[in-house]
Design a protein around this motif. Structure first.
Motif, PDB file in Angstrom:
ATOM      1  N   TYR A  64      12.923 -12.375  27.880  1.00 13.39           N
ATOM      2  CA  TYR A  64      12.116 -12.687  26.697  1.00 13.39           C
ATOM      3  C   TYR A  64      11.999 -14.202  26.523  1.00 13.39           C
ATOM      4  O   TYR A  64      10.914 -14.729  26.282  1.00 13.39           O
ATOM      5  CB  TYR A  64      12.742 -12.042  25.456  1.00 13.39           C
ATOM      6  CG  TYR A  64      12.010 -12.372  24.178  1.00 13.39           C
ATOM      7  CD1 TYR A  64      10.840 -11.718  23.834  1.00 13.39           C
ATOM      8  CD2 TYR A  64      12.496 -13.356  23.316  1.00 13.39           C
ATOM      9  CE1 TYR A  64      10.161 -12.020  22.663  1.00 13.39           C
ATOM     10  CE2 TYR A  64      11.830 -13.669  22.145  1.00 13.39           C
ATOM     11  CZ  TYR A  64      10.668 -12.996  21.818  1.00 13.39           C
ATOM     12  OH  TYR A  64      10.003 -13.310  20.665  1.00 13.39           O
TER      13      TYR A  64
ATOM     14  N   GLY B  73       9.534 -15.753  28.688  1.00 17.07           N
ATOM     15  CA  GLY B  73       8.144 -15.335  28.480  1.00 17.07           C
ATOM     16  C   GLY B  73       7.721 -14.125  29.288  1.00 17.07           C
ATOM     17  O   GLY B  73       6.537 -13.818  29.369  1.00 17.07           O
TER      18      GLY B  73
ATOM     19  N   GLY C 114      14.676 -14.962  21.295  1.00 19.95           N
ATOM     20  CA  GLY C 114      14.053 -16.188  21.765  1.00 19.95           C
ATOM     21  C   GLY C 114      14.790 -17.468  21.446  1.00 19.95           C
ATOM     22  O   GLY C 114      14.360 -18.538  21.858  1.00 19.95           O
TER      23      GLY C 114
END
Length: 193
Positions: free
Chosen positions: A40, A43, A171
């Motif tokens: 994650y 990306g 993230g």
């Protein structure tokens, strides 16, 4: 003679190509979650896929159930090397653009420890810092948005202050601090804007 006794009905045979399933440990699940979070952060996954895969990883009870959650993700070795920083009376300082390892062990008897991660390159979703500080003070500065917990730090007469959010966020890097500070002090905070 009874013909049924001579020709018994065959039992359901076990297929010869059956692969035995392995029961998962907590470490197996944690490693899978790290791979998913890293994908994650890189990306490779969207938010919905992140949540779905983390749920799959956390609820899996066998290796076969876990496999779909991580099959297409780049694999990272579980046994990453721990980077060690040691000092007796001096200081241990890392700041600026430095590469933060997945696992970091810092040992200092009387010195000062300052780990500034605010401008560092952090390629991992989670960083484990093991801190052994007999006396003195340690400061860990996190990038904006990063989270941390110091629940694994044991102290006798010292003090632990964590001003960063404690719950991991998708993230954002999460720093987990463990270790012992018998008389030392630890401060964890995010970088000032």
């Amino acid at each position: 003679m009874n013909p049924v006794a001579m020709n018994p009905v065959p039992m359901n045979p076990v297929p010869m190509n059956t692969v035995p399933t392995k029961t998962l440990s907590t470490l197996d699940r944690e490693h899978a979650v790290e791979l998913i979070q890293q994908a994650y952060a890189d990306g490779r996954l969207g938010t919905a896929e992140l949540e779905l895969r983390i749920e799959q990883a956390l609820t899996a009870t066998t290796s076969q159930e876990l496999e779909p959650a991580v099959a297409d993700l780049p694999q990272v070795e579980k046994a990453e090397e721990t980077v060690r920083l040691e000092s007796v009376g001096g200081s241990v300082t890392r700041k600026g653009d430095w590469l933060v390892p997945r696992r970091l062990r810092v040992e200092s008897e009387y010195g000062r420890v300052r780990l500034d991660l605010s401008q560092a390159h952090i390629p991992h979703a989670r960083v484990d810092i093991e801190l052994w500080l007999a006396y003195g003070a340690a400061t860990i500065i996190l990038p904006a948005g990063a989270t941390a917990d110091a629940d694994g730090v044991r102290t006798d007469w010292g003090r632990v202050s964590c001003k960063a959010p404690g719950r991991p966020r998708p993230g954002a890097p999460h720093v987990r601090v463990t270790g012992e500070l018998p008389y030392g002090r630890l401060t964890i905070r995010n970088a000032r804007a």
